[in-house]
Motif scaffolding. Sequence first.
Motif, short mmCIF file in Angstrom:
data_model
loop_
_atom_site.label_atom_id
_atom_site.label_comp_id
_atom_site.label_asym_id
_atom_site.label_seq_id
_atom_site.Cartn_x
_atom_site.Cartn_y
_atom_site.Cartn_z
N GLY A 37 7.63 6.08 -8.66
CA GLY A 37 7.15 5.73 -7.33
C GLY A 37 6.42 4.42 -7.25
N ARG A 38 6.23 3.76 -8.38
CA ARG A 38 5.59 2.44 -8.43
C ARG A 38 4.18 2.45 -7.84
N PHE A 39 3.42 3.47 -8.20
CA PHE A 39 2.01 3.47 -7.83
C PHE A 39 1.33 2.36 -8.63
N LEU A 111 10.49 23.28 2.73
CA LEU A 111 9.06 22.94 2.75
C LEU A 111 8.87 21.43 2.90
N ALA A 112 9.69 20.65 2.22
CA ALA A 112 9.60 19.19 2.34
C ALA A 112 9.92 18.73 3.76
N ILE A 113 10.91 19.36 4.39
CA ILE A 113 11.25 19.00 5.77
C ILE A 113 10.11 19.39 6.71
N LEU A 114 9.56 20.58 6.51
CA LEU A 114 8.46 21.03 7.37
C LEU A 114 7.22 20.15 7.23
N MET A 115 6.99 19.62 6.03
CA MET A 115 5.83 18.76 5.83
C MET A 115 6.09 17.33 6.25
N ASP A 118 8.78 11.70 3.07
CA ASP A 118 9.83 10.70 2.97
C ASP A 118 10.85 11.17 1.93
N LEU A 119 11.87 10.35 1.66
CA LEU A 119 12.97 10.76 0.80
C LEU A 119 12.51 11.01 -0.63
N LEU A 120 11.73 10.11 -1.19
CA LEU A 120 11.30 10.28 -2.58
C LEU A 120 10.43 11.52 -2.75
N ILE A 126 12.05 19.05 -4.08
CA ILE A 126 13.26 19.78 -4.49
C ILE A 126 13.31 19.93 -6.01
N GLY A 127 12.96 18.87 -6.74
CA GLY A 127 12.92 18.97 -8.20
C GLY A 127 11.90 19.98 -8.68
#
Length: 142
Positions: A37-39, A111-115, A118-120, A126-127
């Motif tokens: 993610g390049r933090f 859960l990702a959609i509900l929250m 972004d894509l990453l 999902i992972g």
Amino acid sequence: MEYQKNVKNRRGRRIAMATALAPWAIVPIVALWILVGRFDVATDVMNGDVYFFESFVTYLSFVALWSLIGVGVAYAATIIYGIPVYLILTRYKHGSLRSIVLAGTLGSGLLAILMGTDLLAGLVFIGCGLAVSAVFWIVVNR
């Protein structure tokens, strides 16, 4: 009759052990997400900053913080969603690794959609769902 009681007790203990262990499967995924993610913390470590040790300790603390946040979410998802789905799928004889991992992946994607991520971050969700559901199945059915 006694045999069936022992089998149910053993299965319940395995489900409890899987519930305790499986959410920790997200830690390597979170560590990889922070690197990819390049933090700023990760780029300091990857670029070989002058203060490498300090950057590396900061990276590890960042991984620990996000992992603890993620493990809390994973515990909640395992208890609220994972265990009932596992029990329903095994009741109808669909408790294979493939079906459990698919259910975990779909649940974490939802859960990702509900929250509204972004894509990453959605891919990270999902992972993590895939990893937690696979470890849960392995622990229960070892």
